[in-house]
Design an enzyme around this catalytic site. Structure first.
Site, PDB file in Angstrom:
ATOM      1  N   ASP A  51      44.934  47.133  35.935  1.00 40.63           N
ATOM      2  CA  ASP A  51      45.767  47.402  37.110  1.00 40.63           C
ATOM      3  C   ASP A  51      46.799  46.285  37.282  1.00 40.63           C
ATOM      4  O   ASP A  51      47.673  46.365  38.152  1.00 40.63           O
ATOM      5  CB  ASP A  51      44.932  47.644  38.380  1.00 40.63           C
ATOM      6  CG  ASP A  51      44.125  46.427  38.802  1.00 40.63           C
ATOM      7  OD1 ASP A  51      44.125  45.417  38.073  1.00 40.63           O
ATOM      8  OD2 ASP A  51      43.480  46.488  39.868  1.00 40.63           O
ATOM      9  N   SER A  52      46.733  45.253  36.419  1.00 35.87           N
ATOM     10  CA  SER A  52      47.798  44.244  36.374  1.00 35.87           C
ATOM     11  C   SER A  52      49.140  44.904  36.067  1.00 35.87           C
ATOM     12  O   SER A  52      50.188  44.299  36.258  1.00 35.87           O
ATOM     13  CB  SER A  52      47.481  43.167  35.320  1.00 35.87           C
ATOM     14  OG  SER A  52      47.167  43.765  34.079  1.00 35.87           O
ATOM     15  N   ASP A  90      41.326  50.664  33.999  1.00 31.57           N
ATOM     16  CA  ASP A  90      40.954  49.921  35.208  1.00 31.57           C
ATOM     17  C   ASP A  90      40.982  50.850  36.420  1.00 31.57           C
ATOM     18  O   ASP A  90      41.996  51.520  36.668  1.00 31.57           O
ATOM     19  CB  ASP A  90      42.004  48.814  35.409  1.00 31.57           C
ATOM     20  CG  ASP A  90      41.397  47.530  35.902  1.00 31.57           C
ATOM     21  OD1 ASP A  90      40.195  47.478  36.150  1.00 31.57           O
ATOM     22  OD2 ASP A  90      42.171  46.548  36.010  1.00 31.57           O
ATOM     23  N   LYS A 120      36.756  50.144  33.939  1.00 31.38           N
ATOM     24  CA  LYS A 120      36.372  48.835  34.477  1.00 31.38           C
ATOM     25  C   LYS A 120      36.548  48.887  35.992  1.00 31.38           C
ATOM     26  O   LYS A 120      37.483  49.519  36.475  1.00 31.38           O
ATOM     27  CB  LYS A 120      37.266  47.731  33.889  1.00 31.38           C
ATOM     28  CG  LYS A 120      37.052  46.366  34.533  1.00 31.38           C
ATOM     29  CD  LYS A 120      37.782  45.266  33.809  1.00 31.38           C
ATOM     30  CE  LYS A 120      39.202  45.029  34.270  1.00 31.38           C
ATOM     31  NZ  LYS A 120      39.348  44.730  35.712  1.00 31.38           N
ATOM     32  N   GLU A 122      36.197  46.276  39.681  1.00 32.42           N
ATOM     33  CA  GLU A 122      36.001  44.940  40.255  1.00 32.42           C
ATOM     34  C   GLU A 122      34.914  44.978  41.321  1.00 32.42           C
ATOM     35  O   GLU A 122      34.915  45.877  42.160  1.00 32.42           O
ATOM     36  CB  GLU A 122      37.313  44.451  40.892  1.00 32.42           C
ATOM     37  CG  GLU A 122      38.437  44.268  39.893  1.00 32.42           C
ATOM     38  CD  GLU A 122      39.730  43.781  40.544  1.00 32.42           C
ATOM     39  OE1 GLU A 122      39.723  43.401  41.738  1.00 32.42           O
ATOM     40  OE2 GLU A 122      40.758  43.795  39.848  1.00 32.42           O
ATOM     41  N   GLU A 189      36.410  36.337  35.707  1.00 31.67           N
ATOM     42  CA  GLU A 189      37.780  35.853  35.895  1.00 31.67           C
ATOM     43  C   GLU A 189      37.820  34.603  36.771  1.00 31.67           C
ATOM     44  O   GLU A 189      37.250  34.572  37.872  1.00 31.67           O
ATOM     45  CB  GLU A 189      38.660  36.959  36.521  1.00 31.67           C
ATOM     46  CG  GLU A 189      40.096  36.471  36.773  1.00 31.67           C
ATOM     47  CD  GLU A 189      41.108  37.578  37.019  1.00 31.67           C
ATOM     48  OE1 GLU A 189      40.783  38.758  36.873  1.00 31.67           O
ATOM     49  OE2 GLU A 189      42.262  37.215  37.349  1.00 31.67           O
TER      50      GLU A 189
HETATM   51  O1  KIV Z   1      44.153  44.156  35.380  1.00 28.53           O
HETATM   52  C1  KIV Z   1      43.908  43.364  34.456  1.00 28.53           C
HETATM   53  O2  KIV Z   1      44.747  43.093  33.579  1.00 28.53           O
HETATM   54  C2  KIV Z   1      42.597  42.736  34.432  1.00 28.53           C
HETATM   55  C3  KIV Z   1      42.343  41.651  33.436  1.00 28.53           C
HETATM   56  C4  KIV Z   1      43.018  40.411  33.843  1.00 28.53           C
HETATM   57  C5  KIV Z   1      40.897  41.450  33.181  1.00 28.53           C
HETATM   58  O3  KIV Z   1      41.762  43.088  35.209  1.00 28.53           O
END
Ligand code: KIV
Length: 282
Positions: A51-52, A90, A120, A122, A189
């Site tokens: 989600d970055s 994500d 993934k 969080e 992280e």
């Molecule tokens: O969104 C992302 O890129 C991440 C990584 C930094 C692990 O969650």
């Protein structure tokens, strides 16, 4: 005899789980077809549609504003470029936090529509029920604890976590809860190396570190950070392996200058009529 070569074996979530203690794992983010193709060719174990992308591709201030539809759209593009690596998508903010059933439905969209092969999310022990329900539904899940950017408002900023013995122990409990729920790996992280070591020793699933030192079972970086394509904010833990931002600007400046002075397009880039057709125009 067939001239076809057998496709390379796809890396699966169980392969990642089995790699703990055998070899270091490497993951990088990618958000579209060309970057996923490059990451896959480089031999990455896992490609994360993080989600970055909200920050490094869509230009948002944080990761809170990216939607499920946007994430699925980018995951589909990355999937077309990924043949060997495990593609992980994500779960964006509010796609899983509200309730377990919605979390499973949204995670499932990443597999059925996005063609990812894992998701993934969080969060620690509070999300163990969500992880367990996803795994029961056939969706491999990677956990993510420590600095969890979706919680930036409650954390009070993008700050390192697990900096006291008490916080480190709490994080070990989070990691164990995710492992018990069936997560196949866990991102750690931004935390002290000692905290990451404690967690890595406490669980039997691989830990994938970012800003967590060199003691985790693998590493992950954001592609735009490591290639020098995003310099609005460069965390201390990022190593820039290239400065592609300046290469791109320099190339665009040369292109613009050559258009201005008439050097581009040259004869080698130009198509001509055949002599017969030219004669007909005379
Ligand atoms: O969104 C992302 O890129 C991440 C990584 C930094 C692990 O969650």
């Amino acid at each position: 005899m067939s001239s076809h070569t057998a496709p390379e074996k796809q890396i699966t979530a169980p392969d990642i789980l089995a790699a703990k203690g055998e070899r270091k794992l490497c993951m990088v983010t990618a958000y579209d077809y060309p970057t996923a193709l490059l990451a896959d060719k480089s031999g990455m174990d896992m490609i994360l549609v993080g989600d970055s992308l909200a920050m490094v591709v869509l230009g948002h201030e944080d990761t809170l504003s990216v939607s499920m539809d946007e994430m699925v759209h980018h995951t589909r593009a990355a999937a077309r470029g990924t043949s060997r690596a495990l593609l992980v998508a994500d779960m964006p903010f509010l796609s899983y936090q509200a309730d377990v059933a919605e979390a499973v439905r949204n995670a499932g969209r990443f597999l059925s529509e996005g063609r990812a092969r894992a998701v993934k999310l969080e969060g620690g022990r509070d999300y163990a029920p969500h992880v367990a329900a996803m795994v029961r539904s056939g969706i491999p899940v990677m956990g993510h604890i420590g600095l969890t950017p979706q919680y930036v408002a409650t954390l009070g900023g993008f700050k390192a976590q697990g900096k006291s013995a008490q916080a480190a122990r709490a994080m070990v409990e989070d990691a164990k809860a995710l492992e018990d729920a069936g997560a196949f790996s866990i991102v750690l992280e931004s935390m002290p190396e000692e905290t990451a070591a404690l967690i890595t020793e406490a669980v039997s699933v691989p830990t994938i570190g970012i800003g967590a030192g060199n003691v985790t079972d693998g590493q992950v970086l954001v592609m735009h950070d490591l290639l020098g394509l995003f310099d609005r904010f460069v965390p201390r833990f990022v190593k820039q392996y290239a400065q592609l931002g300046s290469v791109v600007i320099e190339s665009l400046e040369r292109y613009r200058a050559e258009v201005a002075d008439g050097a581009f397009p040259g004869p080698e880039h130009t198509l001509h009529l055949s002599p017969e057709e030219r004669d007909k125009l005379a």
